[in-house]
Scaffold this motif. Structure first.
Motif, short mmCIF file in Angstrom:
data_model
loop_
_atom_site.label_atom_id
_atom_site.label_comp_id
_atom_site.label_asym_id
_atom_site.label_seq_id
_atom_site.Cartn_x
_atom_site.Cartn_y
_atom_site.Cartn_z
N LYS A 84 0.82 -1.21 0.00
CA LYS A 84 0.00 0.00 0.00
C LYS A 84 0.86 1.27 0.00
O LYS A 84 0.34 2.38 0.13
N GLY A 85 2.15 1.08 -0.15
CA GLY A 85 3.05 2.23 -0.24
C GLY A 85 3.55 2.75 1.09
O GLY A 85 4.21 3.79 1.14
N TYR A 86 3.27 2.05 2.18
CA TYR A 86 3.74 2.47 3.50
C TYR A 86 5.10 1.84 3.77
O TYR A 86 5.20 0.73 4.32
N THR A 87 6.14 2.53 3.34
CA THR A 87 7.51 2.01 3.50
C THR A 87 8.23 2.80 4.59
O THR A 87 7.79 3.87 5.00
N ASN A 196 0.64 8.86 7.46
CA ASN A 196 1.00 7.53 6.95
C ASN A 196 1.25 6.54 8.07
O ASN A 196 0.94 5.35 7.95
N ALA A 197 1.82 7.03 9.17
CA ALA A 197 2.08 6.16 10.32
C ALA A 197 0.75 5.70 10.94
O ALA A 197 0.59 4.51 11.28
N LEU A 202 -3.62 1.36 11.21
CA LEU A 202 -4.96 0.89 10.82
C LEU A 202 -4.86 -0.30 9.88
O LEU A 202 -5.59 -1.29 10.02
N CYS A 203 -3.97 -0.20 8.91
CA CYS A 203 -3.77 -1.27 7.94
C CYS A 203 -3.31 -2.55 8.63
O CYS A 203 -3.79 -3.64 8.32
#
Length: 213
Positions: A84-87, A196-197, A202-203
Motif C-alpha cells: 500500500k506504499g507504506y515504507t 501515513n504512520a 490501521l492497515c
C-alpha cells in the motif's frame, strides 16, 4: 647516584599507577552499583509513561495486555504495509486493550516512521473493536519547533480521535470530510509522515490482525 634516582622514579611511577588503578576500580564498582539501583527505577518510569500514553489513546481501557500471536504479527507487518506504499514504517508493539473485567475493547499499536522531517517519529494509536480510532499520541520525534513539532499539540492530535474511517488523508485547503486532516502549516513532510504512520497502524489491524475474523 644516577641509578638511585632511576629506581626512585620507577618506584614513584609504579605507586602512582597503582593508586590510579585503585581509583578506577573503585569508580567502576561505584558506577555499577548506581546503575543497578537506577535501572529498575528508570524502567518503571518508562513503563508508567507508556501506560499513560496508551490510556490517552484509549481512554476507556484499564489494561493493555501482550498477546503472543499479536506480537508475532508485528514482525509480519511489512507484507501488508509495503503493497500500500507504506515504507520505512514499522509496527513496534501491539497490545490488547481491555476493560476492568478483562473484556477486549480493541488494540493499542505503536508505530515508528522514518520519514519525518527530523527523522524518526514514534506514535501510539488506539483502535476500538467497532473500527473507531480512539486517539493518537506522539511518543517521540525531533521535528522543527514551531512547525513540525506542532504534531504533538492537542489541536492536531484530536483530528484523529473518534473517527471511524478506513484511512486518513491530509489537506491544505481545510478538512471537510470525516477522514481528512488539516495539514500543519509549513510542515507538510511531518503531516504526511504522521498520517501515513496512523494509516499503517490501521492497515496492520484491519488487513493482518483481523483479516478473516
Amino acid at each position: 647516584m644516577s641509578n638511585e634516582i632511576n629506581v626512585s622514579k620507577k618506584g614513584t611511577i609504579l605507586k602512582d599507577a597503582l593508586i590510579l588503578f585503585a581509583i578506577t576500580l573503585i569508580a567502576g564498582f561505584a558506577l555499577g552499583f548506581v546503575h543497578e539501583i537506577t535501572v529498575p527505577a528508570i524502567e518503571e518510569q518508562n513503563l508508567k509513561a507508556k501506560m499513560e500514553a496508551y490510556q490517552t489513546v484509549f481512554p476507556g481501557a484499564l489494561e493493555f495486555k501482550e498477546d503472543k500471536t499479536l506480537t508475532l504479527k508485528t514482525g509480519e507487518a511489512a507484507k501488508v504495509l509495503e503493497p500500500k506504499g507504506y515504507t520505512n514504517i514499522s509496527i513496534d508493539e501491539a497490545l490488547i486493550a481491555t476493560d476492568e473485567a478483562g473484556n477486549k475493547l480493541g488494540y493499542v499499536v505503536v508505530v515508528t516512521t522514518q520519514e519525518g522531517y527530523g527523522g524518526a517519529i514514534t506514535l501510539s494509536l488506539g483502535y476500538a473493536e467497532d473500527g473507531t480510532v480512539k486517539g493518537m499520541e506522539i511518543l517521540s520525534m525531533n521535528e522543527t519547533a514551531g512547525l513540525g513539532a506542532k504534531a504533538s499539540t492537542k489541536e492536531f492530535k484530536q483530528q484523529f480521535a473518534d473517527k471511524k474511517v478506513a484511512e486518513f488523508a491530509y489537506t491544505k485547503t481545510g478538512a471537510k470530510n470525516e477522514n481528512e486532516i488539516d495539514a500543519l502549516s509549513g510542515a507538510t513532510i511531518t503531516t504526511r509522515a504522521v498520517t501515513n504512520a496512523v494509516n499503517s497502524g490501521l492497515c496492520f489491524i484491519t488487513d493482518l490482525v483481523e483479516a478473516g475474523n
